[in-house]
Design an enzyme around this catalytic site. Structure first.
Site, PDB file in Angstrom:
ATOM      1  N   TYR A  76      -1.625 -20.894   7.952  1.00 44.94           N
ATOM      2  CA  TYR A  76      -0.905 -21.892   7.061  1.00 44.94           C
ATOM      3  C   TYR A  76      -0.316 -20.924   5.874  1.00 44.94           C
ATOM      4  CZ  TYR A  76      -0.543 -25.755   3.345  1.00 44.94           C
ATOM      5  OH  TYR A  76      -0.366 -26.276   2.326  1.00 44.94           O
ATOM      6  N   ARG A 135      -2.229  -2.030  -6.633  1.00 41.20           N
ATOM      7  CA  ARG A 135      -2.518  -3.390  -6.307  1.00 41.20           C
ATOM      8  C   ARG A 135      -3.553  -4.036  -7.035  1.00 41.20           C
ATOM      9  NH1 ARG A 135      -1.258  -4.415  -0.824  1.00 41.20           N
ATOM     10  NH2 ARG A 135      -3.489  -5.065  -0.116  1.00 41.20           N
ATOM     11  N   HIS A 172      -4.356  -9.373   1.998  1.00 39.76           N
ATOM     12  CA  HIS A 172      -5.857  -9.407   2.191  1.00 39.76           C
ATOM     13  C   HIS A 172      -6.449 -10.343   3.352  1.00 39.76           C
ATOM     14  CE1 HIS A 172      -6.840  -7.665  -2.143  1.00 39.76           C
ATOM     15  NE2 HIS A 172      -6.345  -6.551  -1.174  1.00 39.76           N
ATOM     16  N   ARG A 187       0.721  -1.284   0.148  1.00 32.18           N
ATOM     17  CA  ARG A 187       0.073   0.038  -0.014  1.00 32.18           C
ATOM     18  C   ARG A 187       0.813   0.949  -0.072  1.00 32.18           C
ATOM     19  NH1 ARG A 187      -2.428  -3.812   3.280  1.00 32.18           N
ATOM     20  NH2 ARG A 187      -4.738  -4.423   2.630  1.00 32.18           N
ATOM     21  N   LYS A 240      -3.028  -2.549   7.701  1.00 34.44           N
ATOM     22  CA  LYS A 240      -4.572  -2.404   7.642  1.00 34.44           C
ATOM     23  C   LYS A 240      -5.332  -3.371   8.502  1.00 34.44           C
ATOM     24  CE  LYS A 240      -8.484  -1.475   4.704  1.00 34.44           C
ATOM     25  NZ  LYS A 240      -8.966  -1.114   3.221  1.00 34.44           N
ATOM     26  N   HIS A 290      -3.243   3.930  -5.278  1.00 35.60           N
ATOM     27  CA  HIS A 290      -4.022   2.452  -4.751  1.00 35.60           C
ATOM     28  C   HIS A 290      -4.301   1.498  -5.925  1.00 35.60           C
ATOM     29  CE1 HIS A 290      -4.419   3.891  -0.661  1.00 35.60           C
ATOM     30  NE2 HIS A 290      -4.656   5.014  -1.045  1.00 35.60           N
TER      31      HIS A 290
END
Length: 390
Positions: free
Chosen positions: A363, A330, A353, A238, A265, A327
């Site tokens: 994992y 991404r 995310h 970001r 975030k 932005h």
């Protein structure tokens, strides 16, 4: 009933005396020569006096007007004296609860990084406070809000106008919740802004990616801004994660960047594999800023990071502001990597995310690193290739 001539000609005497008008209004003439309007009234059988001002500052007509307002209160069983005291308290509270004061309170309550709070405050200071900052928050109207939005649009800043609208509405939400305002005046004009047709967060086609990177390389701006921009593209981080990067977060020997939870975030640590191009970039920055906390320190205060507003300023200068925002990097990376056939889980892990399943999230973090490292090296190589083709 009195006339203005009666009021003018009333001379002081040895003792105070009164000249009656009607329905409790009279002019009190003092030995000092001061002439004061008084209204005598009764509530629940108790008689009281209400001062309406001195003559001639308050003329006969105005005294009668003020007296009529007081009579209406008396008919409702409200004391004009007490009402005046309450209005004074209300004015004092309003003067303390200006829009600026409530806005700063709202920012302080947000669970944001300090740099994010500073950026939002800067927008308010530039766009909103000059117009309504000193007004009691209760007195701000929809007309005030609309004027701010329209002026911002005319300056060619639709994104800033949209941010100002959202922020003002949030400030009023706090004011209403704490009984300092009766309603959100933004609501009435919430649809006044035209839809944003720039699509500046869209995924850029390959040729546009190359053109953007070439343009940014040659924009003649600050060396730090250029490298922070490159780091963002090479890692798909970001904008704020890139510009706020700290030297302690990097292990260049292992080609890893560990961004702490406080800067993420999702409020979780994030491990980013660094392609060779990113390691070279950081090694080039080390002699310049390696003695500071931040890889890209602020130009005016080296103890703070640079602001990602530098990206927007450069893009505006280059004519890219309406076609792309930082932005959108991404979005572009996710789209192109999906087209290249990389697994969705790996791409999502790289972009940090949120994964709702905690076991699966753990994992992902432990297992996908090497796959992400390979993917991001391929991504960095493609960026070089697309740049060369432009």
């Amino acid at each position: 009933m009195l006339t203005d001539a009666h009021c003018r000609n009333a001379k002081p005497r040895e003792k105070l005396y009164r000249v009656n008008d009607y329905k409790g209004l009279y002019l009190e003439v003092k030995p000092s020569g001061v002439k004061a309007w008084r209204y005598r009234y009764k509530i629940a059988g108790k008689e009281s006096l209400f001062a309406l001002g001195d003559y001639p500052s308050v003329g006969l007509a105005l005294a009668r007007e003020k007296c009529e307002e007081a009579r209406k209160l008396v008919k409702l069983g409200t004391s004009p004296v007490q009402n005046r005291q309450l209005e004074k308290i209300k004015r004092e509270l309003d003067s303390a609860n200006t829009f600026e004061a409530v806005a700063k309170e709202w920012i302080a309550l947000k669970d944001w990084e300090e740099v994010t709070k500073a950026r939002r405050l800067d927008m308010l200071q530039r766009v909103v406070f000059p117009a309504i900052g000193r007004l009691p928050v209760r007195h701000v109207t929809s007309a005030h809000v609309l004027d701010i939005l329209n002026k911002t649009l005319k300056r060619g800043a639709p994104t800033v106008a949209a941010e100002a609208k959202r922020t003002m509405s949030s400030v009023f939400e706090l004011a209403v919740a704490t009984l300092r305002a009766d309603a959100d005046p933004v609501w009435a004009v919430r649809k006044s802004l035209p839809p944003n047709k720039t699509q500046h967060k869209r995924a850029l086609p390959i040729d546009e990616v190359g053109k953007l990177l070439v343009d940014f390389d040659g924009h003649g701006g600050n060396f730090q801004t250029l490298n922070a921009f490159k780091l963002m593209w090479l890692t798909l981080s970001r904008p704020n994660e890139s510009v706020q990067a700290e030297w302690l977060e990097f292990d260049l020997e292992k080609a890893l960047w560990e961004i702490p939870a406080r800067r993420m975030k999702a409020r979780r640590d994030h491990l980013v594999p660094l392609p060779t191009q990113a390691v070279e970039l950081l090694n080039a920055m080390r002699p310049i800023t390696g003695h500071t906390k931040f890889v890209f320190p602020n130009r005016d205060d080296r103890a703070r990071p640079m602001a990602d507003a530098a990206f927007r300023q450069a893009l505006k200068k280059l004519g890219w502001a309406t076609k792309y925002s930082p932005h959108g990097t991404r979005t572009t990376g996710s789209t192109r990597l999906n087209e290249l056939g990389y697994r969705y889980d790996i791409i999502e892990a790289q972009l940090a995310h949120a994964e709702p399943n905690s076991v699966r999230r753990s994992y992902n973090h432990a297992t996908y690193l090497e796959e992400r490292r390979e993917m991001m090296q391929k991504w960095a190589d493609l960026l070089d290739e697309w740049r060369k083709k432009t």
